[in-house]
Design a protein around this motif. Sequence first.
Motif, PDB file in Angstrom:
ATOM      1  N   TYR A 193     120.364   8.059  82.397  1.00 58.81           N
ATOM      2  CA  TYR A 193     121.016   8.686  81.244  1.00 58.81           C
ATOM      3  C   TYR A 193     122.504   8.351  81.216  1.00 58.81           C
ATOM      4  O   TYR A 193     123.224   8.562  82.183  1.00 58.81           O
ATOM      5  CB  TYR A 193     120.807  10.202  81.292  1.00 58.81           C
ATOM      6  N   ARG A 194     122.942   7.751  80.099  1.00 60.84           N
ATOM      7  CA  ARG A 194     124.324   7.370  79.837  1.00 60.84           C
ATOM      8  C   ARG A 194     124.832   6.243  80.749  1.00 60.84           C
ATOM      9  O   ARG A 194     126.028   5.967  80.777  1.00 60.84           O
ATOM     10  CB  ARG A 194     125.274   8.571  79.942  1.00 60.84           C
ATOM     11  N   GLN A 195     123.926   5.567  81.470  1.00 62.10           N
ATOM     12  CA  GLN A 195     124.373   4.487  82.361  1.00 62.10           C
ATOM     13  C   GLN A 195     123.261   3.459  82.576  1.00 62.10           C
ATOM     14  O   GLN A 195     122.931   3.110  83.699  1.00 62.10           O
ATOM     15  CB  GLN A 195     124.829   5.054  83.703  1.00 62.10           C
ATOM     16  N   MET A 196     122.724   2.949  81.493  1.00 62.22           N
ATOM     17  CA  MET A 196     121.660   1.954  81.606  1.00 62.22           C
ATOM     18  C   MET A 196     122.169   0.716  82.342  1.00 62.22           C
ATOM     19  O   MET A 196     123.282   0.248  82.107  1.00 62.22           O
ATOM     20  CB  MET A 196     121.152   1.565  80.215  1.00 62.22           C
ATOM     21  N   GLY A 197     121.340   0.218  83.242  1.00 63.06           N
ATOM     22  CA  GLY A 197     121.675  -0.993  83.979  1.00 63.06           C
ATOM     23  C   GLY A 197     122.395  -0.765  85.278  1.00 63.06           C
ATOM     24  O   GLY A 197     122.601  -1.716  86.046  1.00 63.06           O
ATOM     25  N   HIS A 198     122.779   0.466  85.575  1.00 65.46           N
ATOM     26  CA  HIS A 198     123.534   0.744  86.794  1.00 65.46           C
ATOM     27  C   HIS A 198     122.633   1.205  87.949  1.00 65.46           C
ATOM     28  O   HIS A 198     122.605   0.530  88.983  1.00 65.46           O
ATOM     29  CB  HIS A 198     124.657   1.740  86.495  1.00 65.46           C
ATOM     30  N   PRO A 199     121.878   2.314  87.827  1.00 67.45           N
ATOM     31  CA  PRO A 199     120.951   2.662  88.909  1.00 67.45           C
ATOM     32  C   PRO A 199     119.914   1.566  89.154  1.00 67.45           C
ATOM     33  O   PRO A 199     119.547   1.304  90.309  1.00 67.45           O
ATOM     34  CB  PRO A 199     120.289   3.955  88.405  1.00 67.45           C
ATOM     35  N   GLU A 200     119.472   0.915  88.088  1.00 68.76           N
ATOM     36  CA  GLU A 200     118.453  -0.130  88.238  1.00 68.76           C
ATOM     37  C   GLU A 200     118.989  -1.298  89.062  1.00 68.76           C
ATOM     38  O   GLU A 200     118.284  -1.860  89.908  1.00 68.76           O
ATOM     39  CB  GLU A 200     118.008  -0.643  86.869  1.00 68.76           C
ATOM     40  N   LEU A 201     120.238  -1.671  88.837  1.00 72.03           N
ATOM     41  CA  LEU A 201     120.830  -2.756  89.615  1.00 72.03           C
ATOM     42  C   LEU A 201     120.977  -2.355  91.079  1.00 72.03           C
ATOM     43  O   LEU A 201     120.749  -3.180  91.981  1.00 72.03           O
ATOM     44  CB  LEU A 201     122.179  -3.161  89.025  1.00 72.03           C
ATOM     45  N   GLU A 202     121.332  -1.105  91.333  1.00 67.77           N
ATOM     46  CA  GLU A 202     121.379  -0.626  92.714  1.00 67.77           C
ATOM     47  C   GLU A 202     120.025  -0.811  93.390  1.00 67.77           C
ATOM     48  O   GLU A 202     119.946  -1.229  94.558  1.00 67.77           O
ATOM     49  CB  GLU A 202     121.777   0.851  92.739  1.00 67.77           C
ATOM     50  N   ASP A 203     118.951  -0.515  92.658  1.00 65.57           N
ATOM     51  CA  ASP A 203     117.614  -0.648  93.226  1.00 65.57           C
ATOM     52  C   ASP A 203     117.295  -2.100  93.550  1.00 65.57           C
ATOM     53  O   ASP A 203     116.674  -2.408  94.582  1.00 65.57           O
ATOM     54  CB  ASP A 203     116.572  -0.070  92.266  1.00 65.57           C
ATOM     55  N   TYR A 204     117.715  -3.024  92.682  1.00 68.45           N
ATOM     56  CA  TYR A 204     117.442  -4.442  92.945  1.00 68.45           C
ATOM     57  C   TYR A 204     118.287  -4.985  94.085  1.00 68.45           C
ATOM     58  O   TYR A 204     117.835  -5.846  94.855  1.00 68.45           O
ATOM     59  CB  TYR A 204     117.607  -5.267  91.666  1.00 68.45           C
ATOM     60  N   LEU A 205     119.488  -4.494  94.238  1.00 66.79           N
ATOM     61  CA  LEU A 205     120.297  -4.902  95.382  1.00 66.79           C
ATOM     62  C   LEU A 205     119.669  -4.397  96.681  1.00 66.79           C
ATOM     63  O   LEU A 205     119.682  -5.110  97.698  1.00 66.79           O
ATOM     64  CB  LEU A 205     121.724  -4.380  95.227  1.00 66.79           C
ATOM     65  N   ASP A 206     119.096  -3.196  96.639  1.00 66.37           N
ATOM     66  CA  ASP A 206     118.378  -2.698  97.813  1.00 66.37           C
ATOM     67  C   ASP A 206     117.140  -3.556  98.087  1.00 66.37           C
ATOM     68  O   ASP A 206     116.811  -3.837  99.248  1.00 66.37           O
ATOM     69  CB  ASP A 206     117.956  -1.240  97.598  1.00 66.37           C
ATOM     70  N   GLY A 207     116.444  -3.967  97.027  1.00 71.60           N
ATOM     71  CA  GLY A 207     115.277  -4.822  97.194  1.00 71.60           C
ATOM     72  C   GLY A 207     115.639  -6.165  97.791  1.00 71.60           C
ATOM     73  O   GLY A 207     114.929  -6.700  98.658  1.00 71.60           O
ATOM     74  N   LEU A 208     116.751  -6.724  97.357  1.00 66.05           N
ATOM     75  CA  LEU A 208     117.216  -8.001  97.893  1.00 66.05           C
ATOM     76  C   LEU A 208     117.526  -7.875  99.386  1.00 66.05           C
ATOM     77  O   LEU A 208     117.103  -8.716 100.194  1.00 66.05           O
ATOM     78  CB  LEU A 208     118.461  -8.442  97.117  1.00 66.05           C
ATOM     79  N   ALA A 209     118.232  -6.830  99.766  1.00 61.06           N
ATOM     80  CA  ALA A 209     118.564  -6.624 101.177  1.00 61.06           C
ATOM     81  C   ALA A 209     117.293  -6.404 102.004  1.00 61.06           C
ATOM     82  O   ALA A 209     117.188  -6.892 103.141  1.00 61.06           O
ATOM     83  CB  ALA A 209     119.508  -5.429 101.312  1.00 61.06           C
ATOM     84  N   TRP A 210     116.328  -5.691 101.437  1.00 59.87           N
ATOM     85  CA  TRP A 210     115.062  -5.423 102.139  1.00 59.87           C
ATOM     86  C   TRP A 210     114.314  -6.721 102.419  1.00 59.87           C
ATOM     87  O   TRP A 210     113.748  -6.903 103.510  1.00 59.87           O
ATOM     88  CB  TRP A 210     114.222  -4.468 101.301  1.00 59.87           C
ATOM     89  N   LEU A 211     114.299  -7.641 101.464  1.00 55.00           N
ATOM     90  CA  LEU A 211     113.636  -8.926 101.676  1.00 55.00           C
ATOM     91  C   LEU A 211     114.306  -9.706 102.799  1.00 55.00           C
ATOM     92  O   LEU A 211     113.633 -10.376 103.596  1.00 55.00           O
ATOM     93  CB  LEU A 211     113.654  -9.753 100.393  1.00 55.00           C
ATOM     94  N   GLY A 212     115.617  -9.640 102.870  1.00 53.83           N
ATOM     95  CA  GLY A 212     116.317 -10.320 103.945  1.00 53.83           C
ATOM     96  C   GLY A 212     116.012  -9.727 105.296  1.00 53.83           C
ATOM     97  O   GLY A 212     115.896 -10.452 106.298  1.00 53.83           O
ATOM     98  N   GLU A 213     115.837  -8.417 105.349  1.00 55.62           N
ATOM     99  CA  GLU A 213     115.607  -7.730 106.618  1.00 55.62           C
ATOM    100  C   GLU A 213     114.156  -7.802 107.073  1.00 55.62           C
ATOM    101  O   GLU A 213     113.876  -7.904 108.274  1.00 55.62           O
ATOM    102  CB  GLU A 213     116.031  -6.267 106.483  1.00 55.62           C
ATOM    103  N   HIS A 214     113.205  -7.760 106.113  1.00 56.04           N
ATOM    104  CA  HIS A 214     111.791  -7.604 106.482  1.00 56.04           C
ATOM    105  C   HIS A 214     110.905  -8.802 106.175  1.00 56.04           C
ATOM    106  O   HIS A 214     109.801  -8.906 106.718  1.00 56.04           O
ATOM    107  CB  HIS A 214     111.209  -6.380 105.768  1.00 56.04           C
ATOM    108  N   LYS A 215     111.339  -9.710 105.299  1.00 53.83           N
ATOM    109  CA  LYS A 215     110.448 -10.791 104.869  1.00 53.83           C
ATOM    110  C   LYS A 215     111.073 -12.181 105.007  1.00 53.83           C
ATOM    111  O   LYS A 215     110.630 -13.121 104.348  1.00 53.83           O
ATOM    112  CB  LYS A 215     110.031 -10.568 103.408  1.00 53.83           C
ATOM    113  N   GLN A 216     112.068 -12.313 105.844  1.00 47.82           N
ATOM    114  CA  GLN A 216     112.724 -13.600 106.089  1.00 47.82           C
ATOM    115  C   GLN A 216     113.295 -14.209 104.810  1.00 47.82           C
ATOM    116  O   GLN A 216     113.339 -15.424 104.630  1.00 47.82           O
ATOM    117  CB  GLN A 216     111.759 -14.589 106.761  1.00 47.82           C
ATOM    118  N   GLY A 217     113.712 -13.351 103.902  1.00 52.01           N
ATOM    119  CA  GLY A 217     114.327 -13.832 102.675  1.00 52.01           C
ATOM    120  C   GLY A 217     115.748 -14.291 102.904  1.00 52.01           C
ATOM    121  O   GLY A 217     116.501 -13.662 103.656  1.00 52.01           O
ATOM    122  N   ASP A 218     116.114 -15.381 102.260  1.00 54.37           N
ATOM    123  CA  ASP A 218     117.488 -15.888 102.331  1.00 54.37           C
ATOM    124  C   ASP A 218     118.274 -15.252 101.182  1.00 54.37           C
ATOM    125  O   ASP A 218     118.182 -15.686 100.037  1.00 54.37           O
ATOM    126  CB  ASP A 218     117.483 -17.405 102.218  1.00 54.37           C
TER     127      ASP A 218
END
Length: 360
Positions: A193-218
């Motif tokens: 609410y009142r901040q489209m694109g902000h919490p969602e981007l936080e979630d994708y940054l967490d997903g990116l870090a998770w891939l690096g930590e758990h799935k050998q993602g570069d």
Amino acid sequence: GDWEVSQPVLGGDGRTFYFVCNREWPGDFEVCSVDRDGGAVREITGLDGVENFALSPDGSELLVRHSDSYLPPQLAALTVGGEGLTGLTDTRTPEFKARSWVQPEYVQVPSSHGAGTIWGKYYGPQTLEPGREYPIVLFVHGAGYLQNVSDRYPNYFREQMFHNLLVQDGYIVLDLDYRASEGYGRDWRTDIYRQMGHPELEDYLDGLAWLGEHKQGDVDRAGIYGGSYGGFMAFMALFREPGTFKAGAALRPVTDWSQYNHEYTSNILNTPELDPEAYAKSSPLEYADGLEDHLLIAHGMIDNNVFYKDSVMLAQKLIELRKDDWELASYPMERHGFVHPDSWYDEYRRIYELFEKTLK
């Protein structure tokens, strides 16, 4: 409980309610029942991917529409007591069934911003090669409120096939039900609410870090793509986190929410006259100066949902900002959902070549 109920129907006995619920985990949908006066909730089906159902006229049986990751919707019947499950249809061709598909792994990414669990579908090789780091592609579903991480046949079945191709060619892929996605309750839905694109981007940054930590993602070789709301999010990712994603593809994207459907947008951002701050915070046009990486914009010229002028406006902004490494692919015969095979091929060829050029 921490789950959702939909499609409630009162049974023929006048006291049993039947409905679809996702009690086990957010993407597992079954037909459930409960007495009108309360008590224990009972799961009648064990199909994982129930989409909807109907009671027989005498109230003794259920007709169930169900699906799975690579099983388009099919029909089955069983008693309201849960016995005698009978499959009625199988519309897959022998060639489709014979193909070896990359099965999604349902994963839980912890939020670093207090949002709890971000559910996702991970696509990767059965066995990760020791010592190898894999280029990453993040997919963003459309509609904002849609749920794509489930045991049902995905809305984005074409993209799922594309993810199979990417895995075959050495990538790993993550598809998240970011905040605002359906199926996770009120608080998840309203967090933007009142901040489209902000919490969602936080979630994708967490997903990116998770891939690096758990799935050998570069994490230094990551790309992002999506259509409609997913295209909007590709903009927000590249513009607001420059350098994090080496490339992004924004398909039929929203660039300025003040131009979009009033009924949809005003529920989230109010109106531009009453809440200009929310629109400024949520519109990619305001952040375009942050672009440093490779960007593909693709848009149907007769789109009657997100108008083509959204992409034209952003293109003009990038020209004025003297940005490079971006391109606009226009499709003269396409609306919001493409219908011509040549257009689908051209769009995904461009996305694939973008990732091959920038992430490999």
